[in-house]
Write a protein that holds these residues in place. Structure first.
Motif, PDB file in Angstrom:
ATOM      1  N   GLN A 210       1.022  -1.231   0.075  1.00 11.75           N
ATOM      2  CA  GLN A 210      -0.105  -0.110  -0.128  1.00 11.75           C
ATOM      3  C   GLN A 210       0.750   1.203  -0.085  1.00 11.75           C
ATOM      4  O   GLN A 210       1.900   1.423   0.768  1.00 11.75           O
ATOM      5  CB  GLN A 210      -0.740   0.046   1.365  1.00 11.75           C
ATOM      6  N   SER A 211       0.507   2.028  -0.829  1.00 16.44           N
ATOM      7  CA  SER A 211       1.370   3.447  -1.092  1.00 16.44           C
ATOM      8  C   SER A 211       0.421   4.660  -1.257  1.00 16.44           C
ATOM      9  O   SER A 211      -0.492   4.351  -1.945  1.00 16.44           O
ATOM     10  CB  SER A 211       2.450   3.059  -1.954  1.00 16.44           C
ATOM     11  N   ALA A 212       0.889   5.602  -1.058  1.00 14.57           N
ATOM     12  CA  ALA A 212       0.081   6.947  -1.244  1.00 14.57           C
ATOM     13  C   ALA A 212       0.981   8.206  -1.300  1.00 14.57           C
ATOM     14  O   ALA A 212       1.953   8.210  -0.773  1.00 14.57           O
ATOM     15  CB  ALA A 212      -0.865   7.111  -0.083  1.00 14.57           C
ATOM     16  N   LEU A 213       0.309   9.135  -2.082  1.00 15.19           N
ATOM     17  CA  LEU A 213       0.973  10.517  -1.986  1.00 15.19           C
ATOM     18  C   LEU A 213      -0.061  11.534  -1.692  1.00 15.19           C
ATOM     19  O   LEU A 213      -0.876  11.695  -2.478  1.00 15.19           O
ATOM     20  CB  LEU A 213       1.521  10.767  -3.372  1.00 15.19           C
ATOM     21  N   ASP A 214      -0.018  12.347  -0.777  1.00 16.34           N
ATOM     22  CA  ASP A 214      -0.678  13.271  -0.548  1.00 16.34           C
ATOM     23  C   ASP A 214      -0.192  14.736  -1.018  1.00 16.34           C
ATOM     24  O   ASP A 214       0.933  15.046  -0.706  1.00 16.34           O
ATOM     25  CB  ASP A 214      -0.821  13.481   1.151  1.00 16.34           C
ATOM     26  N   ILE A 215      -1.039  15.393  -1.579  1.00 14.50           N
ATOM     27  CA  ILE A 215      -0.573  16.655  -2.156  1.00 14.50           C
ATOM     28  C   ILE A 215      -1.217  17.880  -1.562  1.00 14.50           C
ATOM     29  O   ILE A 215      -2.499  17.949  -1.774  1.00 14.50           O
ATOM     30  CB  ILE A 215      -0.867  16.693  -3.699  1.00 14.50           C
ATOM     31  N   THR A 216      -0.634  18.644  -1.027  1.00 15.76           N
ATOM     32  CA  THR A 216      -1.429  19.898  -0.101  1.00 15.76           C
ATOM     33  C   THR A 216      -0.692  21.140  -0.326  1.00 15.76           C
ATOM     34  O   THR A 216       0.373  21.070  -1.246  1.00 15.76           O
ATOM     35  CB  THR A 216      -1.531  19.637   1.305  1.00 15.76           C
ATOM     36  N   VAL A 217      -1.365  22.219   0.235  1.00 16.43           N
ATOM     37  CA  VAL A 217      -0.876  23.553   0.079  1.00 16.43           C
ATOM     38  C   VAL A 217       0.326  23.788   1.296  1.00 16.43           C
ATOM     39  O   VAL A 217      -0.257  23.668   2.347  1.00 16.43           O
ATOM     40  CB  VAL A 217      -1.757  24.639   0.137  1.00 16.43           C
ATOM     41  N   PRO A 218       1.601  24.027   1.090  1.00 12.05           N
ATOM     42  CA  PRO A 218       2.368  24.176   2.186  1.00 12.05           C
ATOM     43  C   PRO A 218       2.031  25.497   2.951  1.00 12.05           C
ATOM     44  O   PRO A 218       1.698  26.576   2.239  1.00 12.05           O
ATOM     45  CB  PRO A 218       3.971  24.294   1.549  1.00 12.05           C
ATOM     46  N   ALA A 219       2.526  25.570   4.096  1.00 18.81           N
ATOM     47  CA  ALA A 219       2.463  27.043   4.883  1.00 18.81           C
ATOM     48  C   ALA A 219       3.332  27.968   4.341  1.00 18.81           C
ATOM     49  O   ALA A 219       3.026  29.125   4.323  1.00 18.81           O
ATOM     50  CB  ALA A 219       2.729  26.681   6.307  1.00 18.81           C
ATOM     51  N   ASP A 220       4.458  27.728   3.945  1.00 18.68           N
ATOM     52  CA  ASP A 220       5.507  28.598   3.441  1.00 18.68           C
ATOM     53  C   ASP A 220       5.610  28.325   1.946  1.00 18.68           C
ATOM     54  O   ASP A 220       6.061  27.403   1.371  1.00 18.68           O
ATOM     55  CB  ASP A 220       6.715  28.303   3.934  1.00 18.68           C
ATOM     56  N   ARG A 221       5.064  28.999   1.167  1.00 18.64           N
ATOM     57  CA  ARG A 221       4.922  28.614  -0.210  1.00 18.64           C
ATOM     58  C   ARG A 221       6.426  29.163  -0.953  1.00 18.64           C
ATOM     59  O   ARG A 221       6.587  28.628  -2.089  1.00 18.64           O
ATOM     60  CB  ARG A 221       3.905  29.396  -0.883  1.00 18.64           C
ATOM     61  N   THR A 222       7.063  29.970  -0.368  1.00 16.35           N
ATOM     62  CA  THR A 222       8.246  30.340  -1.056  1.00 16.35           C
ATOM     63  C   THR A 222       9.572  29.158  -0.721  1.00 16.35           C
ATOM     64  O   THR A 222      10.487  29.279  -1.592  1.00 16.35           O
ATOM     65  CB  THR A 222       9.077  31.778  -0.237  1.00 16.35           C
ATOM     66  N   TYR A 223       9.272  28.346  -0.010  1.00 18.71           N
ATOM     67  CA  TYR A 223      10.348  27.380   0.531  1.00 18.71           C
ATOM     68  C   TYR A 223      10.531  26.313  -0.455  1.00 18.71           C
ATOM     69  O   TYR A 223       9.296  25.732  -0.864  1.00 18.71           O
ATOM     70  CB  TYR A 223      10.184  26.676   1.994  1.00 18.71           C
ATOM     71  N   CYS A 224      11.549  25.844  -1.082  1.00 21.14           N
ATOM     72  CA  CYS A 224      11.636  24.621  -1.899  1.00 21.14           C
ATOM     73  C   CYS A 224      12.652  23.629  -1.516  1.00 21.14           C
ATOM     74  O   CYS A 224      13.929  23.991  -1.221  1.00 21.14           O
ATOM     75  CB  CYS A 224      12.092  25.131  -3.409  1.00 21.14           C
ATOM     76  N   GLY A 225      12.188  22.461  -1.148  1.00 21.45           N
ATOM     77  CA  GLY A 225      13.203  21.597  -0.418  1.00 21.45           C
ATOM     78  C   GLY A 225      12.494  20.414   0.295  1.00 21.45           C
ATOM     79  O   GLY A 225      11.098  20.374   0.466  1.00 21.45           O
ATOM     80  N   THR A 226      13.161  19.656   1.190  1.00 25.70           N
ATOM     81  CA  THR A 226      12.671  18.403   1.988  1.00 25.70           C
ATOM     82  C   THR A 226      11.941  19.208   3.231  1.00 25.70           C
ATOM     83  O   THR A 226      12.500  20.176   3.562  1.00 25.70           O
ATOM     84  CB  THR A 226      13.435  17.512   2.058  1.00 25.70           C
ATOM     85  N   TRP A 227      11.137  18.539   3.865  1.00 34.00           N
ATOM     86  CA  TRP A 227      10.648  18.936   5.071  1.00 34.00           C
ATOM     87  C   TRP A 227      10.103  17.877   5.917  1.00 34.00           C
ATOM     88  O   TRP A 227      10.309  16.763   5.622  1.00 34.00           O
ATOM     89  CB  TRP A 227       9.400  20.205   4.873  1.00 34.00           C
TER      90      TRP A 227
END
Length: 227
Positions: A210-227
């Protein structure tokens, strides 16, 4: 001896004088004329009313209608672009080669939740929180239909789902695509990774069955990278 004069019949109505119409004919003519006039006035008023109603309908149809945002009744911050994914519902589905059947739409509380069974044999399913074309959250799932671990081909659906949610023209798209390509793969021991860029946040969880990918809106839209 003279003959007796005949007695007059008191009940006999005297004949009208010559040259005069019967009074009843005059009354009937007046009544008929009044009826015709009233009918003409009534028909005229009805036609005028019908024409006015038609003109009102045409004016109403031609008048600009107030636009009500589709997101208005969904959530308090739903009309704020900062809380919306940068892709509309139909373009996202088109990126997966899908369309939205009406019978696959359900409503959960205040949010419109669309569930699409993409491939029943492969166990692929999509869940979308949206208001018409405005999209807030996406969940892409792939489930094994038996006890055999999922292959890279099965999991490729998650990568396509994530790429379709990325903005069409953005410098961060390449970084997000590269992250999806590097992380969406079979992981016998399990895998959990998070990444965000370009106003899109990915939360990936891979398991053998079982695998899943959740796609949401980040709190900081300017950041690009892992979290």
């Amino acid at each position: 001896m003279s003959e007796p004069e005949p007695l007059e019949d008191d009940d006999e109505e005297p004949a009208p004088p010559a040259g005069r119409s019967f009074p009843i004919l005059a009354v009937a003519g007046a009544v008929a004329g009044a009826i015709l006039v009233a009918a003409a006035i009534y028909i005229g008023l009805q036609l005028r009313s019908a024409n006015q109603a038609q003109a009102d309908r045409e004016a109403e149809d031609a008048a600009p209608r107030p636009s009500r945002p589709a997101c208005l009744a969904l959530r308090a911050d739903g009309c704020d672009p900062a809380h919306q994914l940068p892709v509309a519902l139909d373009p996202w589905l088109a990126g997966l080669g899908l369309t939205m059947p009406d019978d696959n739409v359900t409503v959960d509380g205040a949010d419109h939740v669309t569930v699409v069974l993409a491939d029943a044999n492969a166990g692929a399913r999509l869940s979308v929180v949206h208001a018409r074309q405005v999209v807030y959250e996406i969940r892409c799932e792939v489930n094994s239909t038996g006890t055999t671990p999922m292959t890279a081909e099965d999991l490729a659906f998650l990568a396509r789902c994530g790429r379709a949610a990325l903005p069409a023209a953005d410098t961060s798209v390449d970084a997000a695509v590269q992250w999806l390509s590097a992380n969406v793969h079979p992981a016998p021991g399990g895998l959990t990774e998070r990444f965000q860029c370009g106003g899109v946040a990915f939360s990936l969880q891979i398991k053998p069955l079982q695998s899943a990918l959740d796609i949401t809106v980040p709190a900081d839209r300017t950041y690009c990278g892992t979290w």
